[in-house]
Design an enzyme around this catalytic site. Structure first.
Site, PDB file in Angstrom:
ATOM      1  N   SER A  15      64.194  17.509  -7.167  1.00 34.08           N
ATOM      2  CA  SER A  15      63.616  17.830  -8.510  1.00 34.08           C
ATOM      3  C   SER A  15      63.007  16.920  -9.345  1.00 34.08           C
ATOM      4  CB  SER A  15      64.592  18.466  -9.453  1.00 34.08           C
ATOM      5  OG  SER A  15      65.133  19.638  -8.585  1.00 34.08           O
ATOM      6  N   GLY A  16      63.781  15.634  -9.636  1.00 35.80           N
ATOM      7  CA  GLY A  16      63.178  14.732 -10.611  1.00 35.80           C
ATOM      8  C   GLY A  16      61.913  13.923 -10.131  1.00 35.80           C
ATOM      9  N   THR A  42      68.283  18.026  -3.468  1.00 35.69           N
ATOM     10  CA  THR A  42      69.673  18.856  -3.299  1.00 35.69           C
ATOM     11  C   THR A  42      69.361  20.229  -4.129  1.00 35.69           C
ATOM     12  OG1 THR A  42      70.750  16.822  -3.513  1.00 35.69           O
ATOM     13  CG2 THR A  42      72.165  18.698  -3.986  1.00 35.69           C
ATOM     14  N   CYS A  43      68.917  20.333  -5.237  1.00 37.48           N
ATOM     15  CA  CYS A  43      69.031  21.590  -5.832  1.00 37.48           C
ATOM     16  C   CYS A  43      68.305  22.807  -5.133  1.00 37.48           C
ATOM     17  CB  CYS A  43      68.139  21.417  -7.283  1.00 37.48           C
ATOM     18  SG  CYS A  43      67.769  22.742  -8.226  1.00 37.48           S
ATOM     19  N   CYS A  48      71.747  24.113  -6.462  1.00 40.13           N
ATOM     20  CA  CYS A  48      71.678  25.283  -7.342  1.00 40.13           C
ATOM     21  C   CYS A  48      71.201  26.178  -6.675  1.00 40.13           C
ATOM     22  CB  CYS A  48      70.648  24.644  -8.565  1.00 40.13           C
ATOM     23  SG  CYS A  48      70.663  22.844  -9.028  1.00 40.13           S
ATOM     24  N   LYS A  51      73.378  28.037  -3.938  1.00 39.97           N
ATOM     25  CA  LYS A  51      74.608  28.258  -4.466  1.00 39.97           C
ATOM     26  C   LYS A  51      74.524  29.401  -5.382  1.00 39.97           C
ATOM     27  CE  LYS A  51      75.013  27.047  -8.324  1.00 39.97           C
ATOM     28  NZ  LYS A  51      75.456  25.929  -8.871  1.00 39.97           N
ATOM     29  N   TYR A  99      56.976  23.741  -3.271  1.00 39.82           N
ATOM     30  CA  TYR A  99      57.055  22.233  -3.761  1.00 39.82           C
ATOM     31  C   TYR A  99      56.063  21.439  -2.771  1.00 39.82           C
ATOM     32  CZ  TYR A  99      61.281  21.837  -6.548  1.00 39.82           C
ATOM     33  OH  TYR A  99      62.160  21.916  -7.712  1.00 39.82           O
ATOM     34  N   GLY A 175      88.344  19.851  -8.571  1.00 35.77           N
ATOM     35  CA  GLY A 175      88.407  20.814  -9.603  1.00 35.77           C
ATOM     36  C   GLY A 175      87.173  20.784 -10.552  1.00 35.77           C
ATOM     37  N   TYR A 177      82.683  21.226 -10.679  1.00 36.22           N
ATOM     38  CA  TYR A 177      81.550  22.226 -10.613  1.00 36.22           C
ATOM     39  C   TYR A 177      81.594  22.908  -9.483  1.00 36.22           C
ATOM     40  CZ  TYR A 177      79.005  20.505 -14.849  1.00 36.22           C
ATOM     41  OH  TYR A 177      78.261  20.239 -15.856  1.00 36.22           O
ATOM     42  N   GLU A 181      82.810  26.656  -8.255  1.00 38.50           N
ATOM     43  CA  GLU A 181      81.760  27.536  -7.861  1.00 38.50           C
ATOM     44  C   GLU A 181      81.927  28.283  -6.693  1.00 38.50           C
ATOM     45  OE1 GLU A 181      78.050  26.114 -10.913  1.00 38.50           O
ATOM     46  OE2 GLU A 181      78.091  25.402  -8.766  1.00 38.50           O
ATOM     47  N   GLY A 261      83.194  15.169  -5.823  1.00 37.08           N
ATOM     48  CA  GLY A 261      82.237  14.347  -6.543  1.00 37.08           C
ATOM     49  C   GLY A 261      81.302  13.936  -5.681  1.00 37.08           C
ATOM     50  N   ASP A 302      70.580  12.113 -10.318  1.00 32.36           N
ATOM     51  CA  ASP A 302      71.669  11.538  -9.880  1.00 32.36           C
ATOM     52  C   ASP A 302      71.812  10.000  -9.448  1.00 32.36           C
ATOM     53  OD1 ASP A 302      72.189  14.333 -10.314  1.00 32.36           O
ATOM     54  OD2 ASP A 302      72.902  14.728  -8.230  1.00 32.36           O
ATOM     55  N   THR A 310      70.082  18.935 -12.491  1.00 32.61           N
ATOM     56  CA  THR A 310      68.578  19.060 -12.200  1.00 32.61           C
ATOM     57  C   THR A 310      67.396  19.215 -13.549  1.00 32.61           C
ATOM     58  OG1 THR A 310      69.124  20.486 -10.288  1.00 32.61           O
ATOM     59  CG2 THR A 310      66.890  20.672 -11.331  1.00 32.61           C
ATOM     60  N   HIS A 435      73.215  44.542 -31.205  1.00 30.70           N
ATOM     61  CA  HIS A 435      74.348  45.395 -31.101  1.00 30.70           C
ATOM     62  C   HIS A 435      73.978  46.529 -29.993  1.00 30.70           C
ATOM     63  CE1 HIS A 435      78.385  46.957 -32.038  1.00 30.70           C
ATOM     64  NE2 HIS A 435      77.734  48.013 -31.931  1.00 30.70           N
ATOM     65  N   GLU A 440      76.454  38.959 -29.850  1.00 32.56           N
ATOM     66  CA  GLU A 440      76.407  38.895 -31.349  1.00 32.56           C
ATOM     67  C   GLU A 440      77.749  38.248 -31.719  1.00 32.56           C
ATOM     68  OE1 GLU A 440      76.761  43.054 -32.927  1.00 32.56           O
ATOM     69  OE2 GLU A 440      77.544  43.788 -30.918  1.00 32.56           O
TER      70      GLU A 440
HETATM   71  P1  NDP Z   1      82.724  16.714 -10.151  1.00 28.08           P
HETATM   72  O1  NDP Z   1      82.589  15.298 -10.712  1.00 28.08           O
HETATM   73  O2  NDP Z   1      82.090  17.639 -11.099  1.00 28.08           O
HETATM   74  O3  NDP Z   1      84.268  17.160  -9.772  1.00 28.08           O
HETATM   75  C1  NDP Z   1      84.886  16.325  -8.803  1.00 28.08           C
HETATM   76  C2  NDP Z   1      85.945  16.747  -8.792  1.00 28.08           C
HETATM   77  O4  NDP Z   1      87.114  16.261  -7.705  1.00 28.08           O
HETATM   78  C3  NDP Z   1      86.996  16.477 -10.214  1.00 28.08           C
HETATM   79  O5  NDP Z   1      87.859  17.608 -10.472  1.00 28.08           O
HETATM   80  C4  NDP Z   1      87.855  15.322  -9.787  1.00 28.08           C
HETATM   81  O6  NDP Z   1      89.031  15.236 -10.299  1.00 28.08           O
HETATM   82  C5  NDP Z   1      88.120  15.764  -8.166  1.00 28.08           C
HETATM   83  N1  NDP Z   1      88.457  14.430  -7.387  1.00 28.08           N
HETATM   84  C6  NDP Z   1      87.780  13.326  -7.392  1.00 28.08           C
HETATM   85  N2  NDP Z   1      88.101  12.580  -6.418  1.00 28.08           N
HETATM   86  C7  NDP Z   1      89.186  12.986  -5.986  1.00 28.08           C
HETATM   87  C8  NDP Z   1      90.200  12.717  -5.049  1.00 28.08           C
HETATM   88  N3  NDP Z   1      90.153  11.557  -4.560  1.00 28.08           N
HETATM   89  N4  NDP Z   1      91.216  13.612  -4.743  1.00 28.08           N
HETATM   90  C9  NDP Z   1      91.281  14.678  -5.193  1.00 28.08           C
HETATM   91  N5  NDP Z   1      90.263  15.214  -6.110  1.00 28.08           N
HETATM   92  C10 NDP Z   1      89.387  14.336  -6.468  1.00 28.08           C
HETATM   93  O7  NDP Z   1      81.805  16.758  -8.699  1.00 28.08           O
HETATM   94  P2  NDP Z   1      81.392  18.080  -7.878  1.00 28.08           P
HETATM   95  O8  NDP Z   1      81.256  17.260  -6.469  1.00 28.08           O
HETATM   96  O9  NDP Z   1      82.047  19.029  -8.298  1.00 28.08           O
HETATM   97  O10 NDP Z   1      79.918  18.107  -8.486  1.00 28.08           O
HETATM   98  C11 NDP Z   1      79.009  16.851  -8.714  1.00 28.08           C
HETATM   99  C12 NDP Z   1      78.050  17.012  -9.893  1.00 28.08           C
HETATM  100  O11 NDP Z   1      76.791  17.947  -9.526  1.00 28.08           O
HETATM  101  C13 NDP Z   1      78.452  17.394 -11.196  1.00 28.08           C
HETATM  102  O12 NDP Z   1      79.200  16.473 -11.744  1.00 28.08           O
HETATM  103  C14 NDP Z   1      77.512  18.186 -11.542  1.00 28.08           C
HETATM  104  O13 NDP Z   1      76.729  17.088 -12.445  1.00 28.08           O
HETATM  105  C15 NDP Z   1      76.527  18.569 -10.607  1.00 28.08           C
HETATM  106  N6  NDP Z   1      76.576  19.851 -10.342  1.00 28.08           N
HETATM  107  C16 NDP Z   1      76.129  20.827 -11.342  1.00 28.08           C
HETATM  108  C17 NDP Z   1      76.445  22.225 -11.285  1.00 28.08           C
HETATM  109  C18 NDP Z   1      75.862  23.089 -12.297  1.00 28.08           C
HETATM  110  O14 NDP Z   1      75.058  22.555 -12.977  1.00 28.08           O
HETATM  111  N7  NDP Z   1      76.204  24.234 -12.270  1.00 28.08           N
HETATM  112  C19 NDP Z   1      76.676  22.676  -9.764  1.00 28.08           C
HETATM  113  C20 NDP Z   1      77.310  21.766  -8.963  1.00 28.08           C
HETATM  114  C21 NDP Z   1      77.090  20.316  -9.165  1.00 28.08           C
HETATM  115  P3  NDP Z   1      89.243  14.379 -11.840  1.00 28.08           P
HETATM  116  O15 NDP Z   1      88.658  15.563 -12.821  1.00 28.08           O
HETATM  117  O16 NDP Z   1      90.626  14.241 -11.836  1.00 28.08           O
HETATM  118  O17 NDP Z   1      88.265  13.261 -11.647  1.00 28.08           O
END
Ligand code: NDP
Length: 458
Positions: A15-16, A42-43, A48, A51, A99, A175, A177, A181, A261, A302, A310, A435, A440
């Site tokens: 995207s970028g 990726t997007c 995105c 997904k 694209y 935990g 994004y 999702e 991550g 990224d 994105t 409404h 609202e």
């Molecule tokens: P995130 O950084 O959002 O989340 C990573 C998760 O993995 C966190 O819960 C983190 O925990 C956990 N984690 C990291 N390392 C470990 C480990 N060693 N063991 C267990 N848990 C771990 O990354 P994502 O991969 O979900 O997404 C990457 C990025 O992509 C996002 O930050 C976002 O910017 C982008 N994205 C955006 C979307 C949207 O706009 N809808 C959709 C998908 C991606 P902790 O919190 O403790 O660090």
């Protein structure tokens, strides 16, 4: 005779990179873009777009379940995963081709292959050298997993979008994004989902009330979210895998997905060797003009590991094209960037969380509305929507808007304009609602939420 082959050579057609290259091309710059995989990034190809198509697919489960309350008799339904994946693939193929067409129309040359820099103005691709006055690194990021025994058995979101069959039982680790999702997608489509998170709640960084409420709603839908849980090892057994936690619990699954991550794609490109500063996370360090430590080398998206979304990468990319080729110096404004998580139900937010606002502004007023959306009265669905406003008590300025519930991303996008314009709570109050709508509520919240100051969050 120009000194270089190109005015701008972009590495990475996501995207970028595409946004920057097209904009530069439209201003008459001689531009090339290099991509080792398919055009789209990726997007479009692995994030995105596919997904969201799967999220739409999963949401039909709700529609069928809710329809009866409105008088419909829904015959037994059946879901065909390969059919959804094939339809999704066809759509992303179409988008990737669009694209390519857009790049062609902007007279951007597409170079296939892996790019590596040999000096600040030279890029080597498949044994050929190309020179450029400016180089843009827009190589994005790639899923990263911790090195634990059995990690070779897991999939990432890349593979989750292309599975041959829907897993009956899936363990999702993370935990953030992506984990949230995909938990919603697989749960909606009928898989048994266990989500393992190392913190007590999902989505660290979002507002705590929203995080807690989302956890409740996802559990209510059957996602088995286990907080404060870390994985020790993963073993392959007949018919699946066993995930063993550090506490010794064993969870059987057909598939294990990690969404822990993403790491910036900077390896194997010769960046550090030619003096481009890379930080501890492996990201290209840039200034407010997106410029790296080598003055003619820029980076967006990224690969810079700031706000990894994105539309941010696109805005950063266009800012570079404006600055370099339109005599219009433009910096990207990274404040008040709205975002959404397409969980089920979705959440969305713009501005500061309560916790951050208290830290930065001291006294803040909180307004909250928690209610059953009108549709849920007849459907019988128990889910509740949560809306929250964070206001600077001193100036009345709106600092943050947060929502959990149907259409949250669609609603917050509009409010993001107001927050960006510096709107006050009073101006929200003066706005007439639509409404009956859920939105609202954002302009009818009168009572401040009084409760002990809530700082903390883990
Ligand atoms: P995130 O950084 O959002 O989340 C990573 C998760 O993995 C966190 O819960 C983190 O925990 C956990 N984690 C990291 N390392 C470990 C480990 N060693 N063991 C267990 N848990 C771990 O990354 P994502 O991969 O979900 O997404 C990457 C990025 O992509 C996002 O930050 C976002 O910017 C982008 N994205 C955006 C979307 C949207 O706009 N809808 C959709 C998908 C991606 P902790 O919190 O403790 O660090």
């Amino acid at each position: 005779m120009p000194r270089y082959d190109f005015d701008l050579l972009t590495i990475g057609a996501g995207s970028g990179g595409v946004a920057s290259s097209r904009r530069a091309g439209s201003y008459g710059a001689r531009v090339a873009i290099c991509e080792e995989l398919r055009v789209g990034g990726t997007c479009v190809l692995r994030g995105c777009v596919p997904k969201k198509l799967l999220v739409y697919g999963a949401q039909f489960a709700d529609a069928f379940a809710d329809a009866e309350g409105f008088g419909w008799t829904v015959p037994p339904t059946d879901f065909d995963w390969p059919k959804l994946i094939a339809a999704k693939d066809k759509e992303i193929g179409r988008l990737s081709q669009i694209y390519v067409n857009m790049l062609n129309n902007a007279r951007v040359e597409i170079i296939d292959g892996h790019a590596a820099l040999t000096d600040p103005h030279t890029v080597e691709v498949a044994g050929r050298s190309y020179t450029a006055e400016n180089i843009l690194i827009a190589t994005g990021s790639w899923p990263e997993v911790p090195q634990i025994p059995g990690i070779e058995h897991v999939i990432s979101s890349n593979e989750a979008l292309d599975l041959e069959e829907l897993p009956g039982r899936i363990v999702i680790v993370g935990g953030g994004y992506i984990a949230v999702e995909f938990a919603g997608i697989f749960n909606g489509l009928g898989s048994e989902v266990v989500e393992l998170i190392r913190r007590p709640e999902l989505l660290y960084g979002f507002d705590d009330d929203i995080r807690e409420a989302l956890g409740q709603e996802m559990r209510g839908r059957g996602v088995d979210i286990r907080g404060r849980t870390q994985v020790a090892r993963i073993d392959k057994v007949t018919g699946g895998y066993i995930v063993t936690t550090t506490a010794g619990d064993k969870i059987e699954a057909d598939l294990v997905m990690y969404a822990t991550g993403r790491a910036p794609n900077t390896k194997g490109m010769g960046l550090a060797e030619i003096g481009v500063r890379i930080n501890e996370a492996g990201a290209v360090v840039v200034d407010e003009w997106q410029r790296s430590s080598v003055p003619n080398i820029y980076a967006v998206g990224d690969v810079t590991d700031r706000i990894n979304l994105t539309p941010v990468a696109i805005a950063e990319g266009r800012a570079i094209a404006e600055t370099l080729f339109n005599d219009n110096p433009t910096k990207m404004d990274h404040t008040n960037v709205p975002s959404a998580v397409f969980s089920q139900p979705p959440i969305s937010a713009v501005g500061l969380t309560e916790e951050r606002a208290r830290r930065e502004y001291g006294e803040v007023d909180i307004y909250m509305a928690r209610f059953k959306p009108m549709k849920n009265t007849l459907s019988g669905r128990e889910e509740r929507t949560l809306m929250k406003l964070v206001v600077d008590a001193r100036t009345d300025r709106m600092l943050g808007c947060h929502m959990l519930g149907p259409d949250a991303p669609e609603i917050i996008q509009g409010l993001a304009v107001a927050v960006k314009c510096g709107a006050t709570k009073r101006q929200f109050d003066q706005t007439v609602g639509i409404h009956p709508s859920a939105a609202e509520e954002f302009v009818t919240m009168r009572e401040k939420t009084v409760r002990p100051t809530k700082l903390a969050a883990d």
